[in-house]
Write an enzyme that holds these catalytic residues in place. Structure first.
Site, PDB file in Angstrom:
ATOM      1  N   GLU A  41     -17.357   6.632  -5.242  1.00 44.07           N
ATOM      2  CA  GLU A  41     -17.988   5.976  -6.385  1.00 44.07           C
ATOM      3  C   GLU A  41     -19.509   6.050  -6.345  1.00 44.07           C
ATOM      4  O   GLU A  41     -20.154   6.079  -7.395  1.00 44.07           O
ATOM      5  CB  GLU A  41     -17.576   4.495  -6.427  1.00 44.07           C
ATOM      6  CG  GLU A  41     -16.104   4.262  -6.714  1.00 44.07           C
ATOM      7  CD  GLU A  41     -15.713   2.803  -6.537  1.00 44.07           C
ATOM      8  OE1 GLU A  41     -16.610   1.932  -6.611  1.00 44.07           O
ATOM      9  OE2 GLU A  41     -14.520   2.528  -6.324  1.00 44.07           O
ATOM     10  N   ASN A  42     -20.080   6.074  -5.148  1.00 46.76           N
ATOM     11  CA  ASN A  42     -21.523   5.843  -5.025  1.00 46.76           C
ATOM     12  C   ASN A  42     -22.343   7.001  -4.485  1.00 46.76           C
ATOM     13  O   ASN A  42     -23.552   6.858  -4.298  1.00 46.76           O
ATOM     14  CB  ASN A  42     -21.757   4.605  -4.142  1.00 46.76           C
ATOM     15  CG  ASN A  42     -21.192   3.349  -4.774  1.00 46.76           C
ATOM     16  OD1 ASN A  42     -21.595   2.974  -5.868  1.00 46.76           O
ATOM     17  ND2 ASN A  42     -20.240   2.717  -4.104  1.00 46.76           N
TER      18      ASN A  42
ATOM     19  N   ASP B  80       0.824  -1.218   0.000  1.00 42.73           N
ATOM     20  CA  ASP B  80       0.000   0.000   0.000  1.00 42.73           C
ATOM     21  C   ASP B  80       0.852   1.260   0.000  1.00 42.73           C
ATOM     22  O   ASP B  80       0.441   2.300  -0.501  1.00 42.73           O
ATOM     23  CB  ASP B  80      -0.893   0.033   1.250  1.00 42.73           C
ATOM     24  CG  ASP B  80      -2.182  -0.743   1.067  1.00 42.73           C
ATOM     25  OD1 ASP B  80      -2.283  -1.484   0.074  1.00 42.73           O
ATOM     26  OD2 ASP B  80      -3.081  -0.613   1.912  1.00 42.73           O
TER      27      ASP B  80
ATOM     28  N   HIS C  21      -9.571   8.947  -2.822  1.00 45.67           N
ATOM     29  CA  HIS C  21     -10.045   7.628  -2.401  1.00 45.67           C
ATOM     30  C   HIS C  21     -10.907   7.841  -1.158  1.00 45.67           C
ATOM     31  O   HIS C  21     -10.393   8.020  -0.052  1.00 45.67           O
ATOM     32  CB  HIS C  21      -8.850   6.716  -2.087  1.00 45.67           C
ATOM     33  CG  HIS C  21      -9.220   5.335  -1.638  1.00 45.67           C
ATOM     34  ND1 HIS C  21      -9.073   4.222  -2.436  1.00 45.67           N
ATOM     35  CD2 HIS C  21      -9.732   4.881  -0.462  1.00 45.67           C
ATOM     36  CE1 HIS C  21      -9.477   3.148  -1.772  1.00 45.67           C
ATOM     37  NE2 HIS C  21      -9.876   3.527  -0.562  1.00 45.67           N
ATOM     38  N   LEU C  22     -12.216   7.864  -1.358  1.00 42.01           N
ATOM     39  CA  LEU C  22     -13.133   8.229  -0.278  1.00 42.01           C
ATOM     40  C   LEU C  22     -13.990   7.034   0.121  1.00 42.01           C
ATOM     41  O   LEU C  22     -15.037   6.758  -0.464  1.00 42.01           O
ATOM     42  CB  LEU C  22     -14.029   9.399  -0.713  1.00 42.01           C
ATOM     43  CG  LEU C  22     -13.301  10.645  -1.256  1.00 42.01           C
ATOM     44  CD1 LEU C  22     -14.307  11.719  -1.651  1.00 42.01           C
ATOM     45  CD2 LEU C  22     -12.307  11.184  -0.238  1.00 42.01           C
ATOM     46  N   GLY C  23     -13.522   6.307   1.114  1.00 43.82           N
ATOM     47  CA  GLY C  23     -14.287   5.214   1.687  1.00 43.82           C
ATOM     48  C   GLY C  23     -14.422   5.470   3.175  1.00 43.82           C
ATOM     49  O   GLY C  23     -14.340   6.618   3.619  1.00 43.82           O
TER      50      GLY C  23
END
Length: 396
Positions: free
Chosen positions: A334-335, A148, A208-210
């Site tokens: 993404e959502n 990573d 990167h949005l989680g």
């Protein structure tokens, strides 16, 4: 060529078997509750029904044996023999300063991973356990470690050094490492492909949005800065993590609340973020529902979250001397059309403007900015497993 991709956590193991001739996923699954009661494997091969295998798994080696047996099962398997597995690609969270790219695992590599365990005590030990278990069961199959942190090893010193006494860096390797590198690299390369421009010519900001979240400045295909630091706690507001804050708050809390460093760590990592601010949930879907119901703390949580992302986008545009593309990826990126819209509002001065019709989409690879804006905004679903498989293929 078929490559098995593994992501080993402390009590879980995610896997995918990928046919690299066409990059088709042949099987996907999850072993969970390893080492505790109720262990099971959820497995699905392409074109076959999902199955759940409930069986005791005392350790990762047992879990991997069950996974491999599932892959060759005549009823719900994906291959006829383990001999079809050409290599195993392992996600490894922390490669420290030693690893700036993926590597074939040797004894020397394993020793280096053990040395990095102090930097990622929750993640590296199970990653290493997974590698060693696979080596025992598949002794003739190459193992590849994909890190990573590796993508961010191109950051200049001015990006990764903290303004602490330099001796602390030399003694303890305290510096910024960054995470989510496999995802950031994948979506940056995919953005160049979609825009039909050489990656070397592009300045990209990847978001990167989680539940965990980070932003990376990618200049000419290399990482020059990223929001996560020594640990994944630094940077953006996240689901339960606080992100950037005044470090003096740590000692202040220890004194005022009469708590130790482990308790402060738990507050910052597990009780903060949008969960701590809203008092509702770490799940943004729950927070959006609460906002619609008039919950002011839920609205505050979103406002703080959006503002932090905007600040990083602006900072990285300044650092790179411009921006050609902003990419949104991972669960929220993404959502959630609302998240993308709210973050991009007010960034018109950077040439960023969302097309509301194009943006009304979830989980689909597409451009969501207006046609007339110089800076393109893209939605690109991440695919870390495929990225790991590609890295693995390139090394064997």
């Amino acid at each position: 060529m078929k490559i098995l991709v593994m992501n080993c956590g402390s009590s879980s193991l995610k896997y995918q078997l990928i046919n690299m001739e066409n990059e088709e996923v042949l099987a996907i699954g999850l072993a969970e509750r390893i080492g505790i009661a109720g262990a099971r494997v959820k497995h699905e091969a392409s074109g076959k029904e999902k199955v759940t295998i409930e069986q005791p798994m005392e350790n990762h080696k047992t879990a991997i044996k069950i996974v491999l047996e599932a892959l060759i099962d005549e009823n719900y398997g994906a291959i006829k023999s383990m001999d079809e597995i050409a290599a195993v690609g392992h996600r490894v969270v922390h490669g420290g300063e030693r690893f700036s790219s993926s590597v074939v695992v040797t004894d020397d590599v394993k020793n280096a991973l053990e040395e990095c365990s102090d930097l990622a005590p929750l993640h590296n030990p199970p990653n290493l356990m997974g590698i060693e278990a696979c080596q025992e069961i598949l002794p003739n199959v190459p193992m590849v470690g994909v890190f990573d942190t590796a993508f961010h090893q191109t950051m200049p010193e001015s990006s990764y050094m903290y303004a602490l006494p330099y001796e602390l860096y030399e003694k303890h390797k305290i510096r910024r490492y960054g995470f989510h590198g496999t995802s950031h690299k994948y979506v940056a390369m995919k953005a160049a492909e979609i825009l039909e421009r050489p990656i070397e010519d592009l300045k990209i900001i990847a978001c990167h949005l989680g539940n965990g979240a980070s932003i990376t400045a990618v200049d000419g295909g290399i990482s020059v800065d990223t929001s996560m630091g020594f640990t994944p706690l630094e940077g953006l507001v996240m689901g339960t993590r606080c992100g950037d804050m005044d470090p003096a708050i740590v000692t202040f809390l220890m004194e005022k609340e009469k708590i130790d460093h482990n308790q402060v760590n738990a507050i910052m990592n597990k009780q903060s973020g949008v969960y701590g601010l809203s008092g509702v949930s770490s799940d943004f879907r729950d927070i959006e529902v609460a906002v619609k119901e008039g919950n002011k703390r839920a609205q505050l949580a979103l406002d703080v979250y959006y503002k932090r992302v905007k600040k990083y986008i602006g900072a990285y545009a300044a650092e790179m001397g411009g921006v050609d593309a902003v990419v949104f990826t991972a669960g929220l990126g993404e959502n959630s059309p609302e998240t993308r819209k709210s973050i991009c509002e007010g960034l018109e001065f950077l040439g960023i403007k969302i097309d509301n019709t194009k943006n009304n989409v979830r989980g689909k690879e597409t451009v969501v900015s207006t046609d007339d804006t110089p800076t393109k905004v893209l939605l690109i679903p991440t695919n870390e497993e495929l990225a790991i498989a590609r890295e693995t293929k390139s090394l064997i």
